[in-house]
Scaffold this motif. Structure first.
Motif, PDB file in Angstrom:
ATOM      1  N   LEU A   1     -12.811  -9.248   4.160  1.00  0.00           N
ATOM      2  CA  LEU A   1     -11.422  -8.913   3.821  1.00  0.00           C
ATOM      3  C   LEU A   1     -11.282  -7.438   3.450  1.00  0.00           C
ATOM      4  N   GLN A   2     -12.362  -6.834   2.955  1.00  0.00           N
ATOM      5  CA  GLN A   2     -12.286  -5.421   2.563  1.00  0.00           C
ATOM      6  C   GLN A   2     -12.168  -4.493   3.771  1.00  0.00           C
ATOM      7  N   LYS A   3     -12.338  -5.021   4.976  1.00  0.00           N
ATOM      8  CA  LYS A   3     -12.154  -4.219   6.189  1.00  0.00           C
ATOM      9  C   LYS A   3     -10.677  -4.032   6.528  1.00  0.00           C
TER      10      LYS A   3
ATOM     11  N   LYS B   1       2.839  -8.850   1.691  1.00  0.00           N
ATOM     12  CA  LYS B   1       2.349  -7.621   2.337  1.00  0.00           C
ATOM     13  C   LYS B   1       0.877  -7.746   2.718  1.00  0.00           C
ATOM     14  N   LYS B   2       0.051  -8.274   1.807  1.00  0.00           N
ATOM     15  CA  LYS B   2      -1.364  -8.460   2.120  1.00  0.00           C
ATOM     16  C   LYS B   2      -1.529  -9.501   3.230  1.00  0.00           C
ATOM     17  N   ALA B   3      -0.726 -10.530   3.188  1.00  0.00           N
ATOM     18  CA  ALA B   3      -0.798 -11.557   4.232  1.00  0.00           C
ATOM     19  C   ALA B   3      -0.486 -10.946   5.596  1.00  0.00           C
ATOM     20  N   ASP B   4       0.529 -10.095   5.659  1.00  0.00           N
ATOM     21  CA  ASP B   4       0.875  -9.411   6.911  1.00  0.00           C
ATOM     22  C   ASP B   4      -0.280  -8.539   7.398  1.00  0.00           C
ATOM     23  N   LYS B   5      -0.927  -7.839   6.475  1.00  0.00           N
ATOM     24  CA  LYS B   5      -2.050  -6.971   6.847  1.00  0.00           C
ATOM     25  C   LYS B   5      -3.233  -7.792   7.365  1.00  0.00           C
ATOM     26  N   ILE B   6      -3.485  -8.931   6.740  1.00  0.00           N
ATOM     27  CA  ILE B   6      -4.578  -9.800   7.181  1.00  0.00           C
ATOM     28  C   ILE B   6      -4.295 -10.321   8.583  1.00  0.00           C
ATOM     29  N   ILE B   7      -3.083 -10.749   8.829  1.00  0.00           N
ATOM     30  CA  ILE B   7      -2.705 -11.281  10.138  1.00  0.00           C
ATOM     31  C   ILE B   7      -2.769 -10.185  11.199  1.00  0.00           C
TER      32      ILE B   7
ATOM     33  N   GLN C   1     -10.224  -5.593  -5.080  1.00  0.00           N
ATOM     34  CA  GLN C   1      -9.210  -6.613  -4.835  1.00  0.00           C
ATOM     35  C   GLN C   1      -9.822  -7.842  -4.169  1.00  0.00           C
ATOM     36  N   VAL C   2     -10.750  -7.614  -3.249  1.00  0.00           N
ATOM     37  CA  VAL C   2     -11.413  -8.726  -2.566  1.00  0.00           C
ATOM     38  C   VAL C   2     -12.173  -9.575  -3.578  1.00  0.00           C
ATOM     39  N   LYS C   3     -12.864  -8.934  -4.493  1.00  0.00           N
ATOM     40  CA  LYS C   3     -13.601  -9.668  -5.525  1.00  0.00           C
ATOM     41  C   LYS C   3     -12.667 -10.546  -6.348  1.00  0.00           C
ATOM     42  N   LYS C   4     -11.499 -10.002  -6.709  1.00  0.00           N
ATOM     43  CA  LYS C   4     -10.523 -10.772  -7.488  1.00  0.00           C
ATOM     44  C   LYS C   4      -9.958 -11.932  -6.676  1.00  0.00           C
ATOM     45  N   ILE C   5      -9.658 -11.655  -5.419  1.00  0.00           N
ATOM     46  CA  ILE C   5      -9.120 -12.706  -4.533  1.00  0.00           C
ATOM     47  C   ILE C   5     -10.119 -13.855  -4.426  1.00  0.00           C
TER      48      ILE C   5
ATOM     49  N   CYS D   1     -12.003 -10.433  13.711  1.00  0.00           N
ATOM     50  CA  CYS D   1     -12.065 -11.686  12.965  1.00  0.00           C
ATOM     51  C   CYS D   1     -12.896 -11.461  11.714  1.00  0.00           C
ATOM     52  N   PHE D   2     -12.769 -12.374  10.809  1.00  0.00           N
ATOM     53  CA  PHE D   2     -13.498 -12.297   9.556  1.00  0.00           C
ATOM     54  C   PHE D   2     -14.759 -13.126   9.699  1.00  0.00           C
ATOM     55  N   GLU D   3     -15.897 -12.472   9.734  1.00  0.00           N
ATOM     56  CA  GLU D   3     -17.173 -13.177   9.851  1.00  0.00           C
ATOM     57  C   GLU D   3     -17.529 -13.869   8.546  1.00  0.00           C
TER      58      GLU D   3
END
Length: 87
Positions: A57-59, A37-43, A67-71, A50-52
């Motif tokens: 990722l928190q955007k 699910k997170k992968a789908d949201k990122i894509i 969650q971003v900190k843990k990732i 884009c991710f600068e």
């Protein structure tokens, strides 16, 4: 023999990096703390953005700052954000 081990570790390190700006769903899911699910949201997010950097990722809607900190902590050295190509 020692050189083969070093070469093997180097190759593994180079190919283990997952770029959040270009990774496939399968590559994203291979990271700790990122499921389908997170992968789908990122894509979906990166289709128009884009991710600068990795903290961006928190955007992504549904991924919180904690969650971003843990990732990032769990995947240190295995995750990167390449130069933005989305215009």
């Amino acid at each position: 023999m020692k050189y083969l081990v070093i070469l093997g570790l180097l190759v593994n390190f180079v190919f283990a990096m997952v770029d959040i700006n270009s990774a496939t769903k399968e590559e994203l899911v291979s990271l700790k703390k990122i499921g389908p699910k997170k992968a789908d949201k990122i894509i979906a997010y990166r289709k128009t953005n884009c991710f600068e950097n990795l903290k961006a990722l928190q955007k992504v809607k549904g991924i919180k700052k904690k969650q971003v900190k843990k990732i990032l902590k769990k995947n240190k050295g295995n995750i990167t954000a390449s130069e933005c190509t989305v215009k």
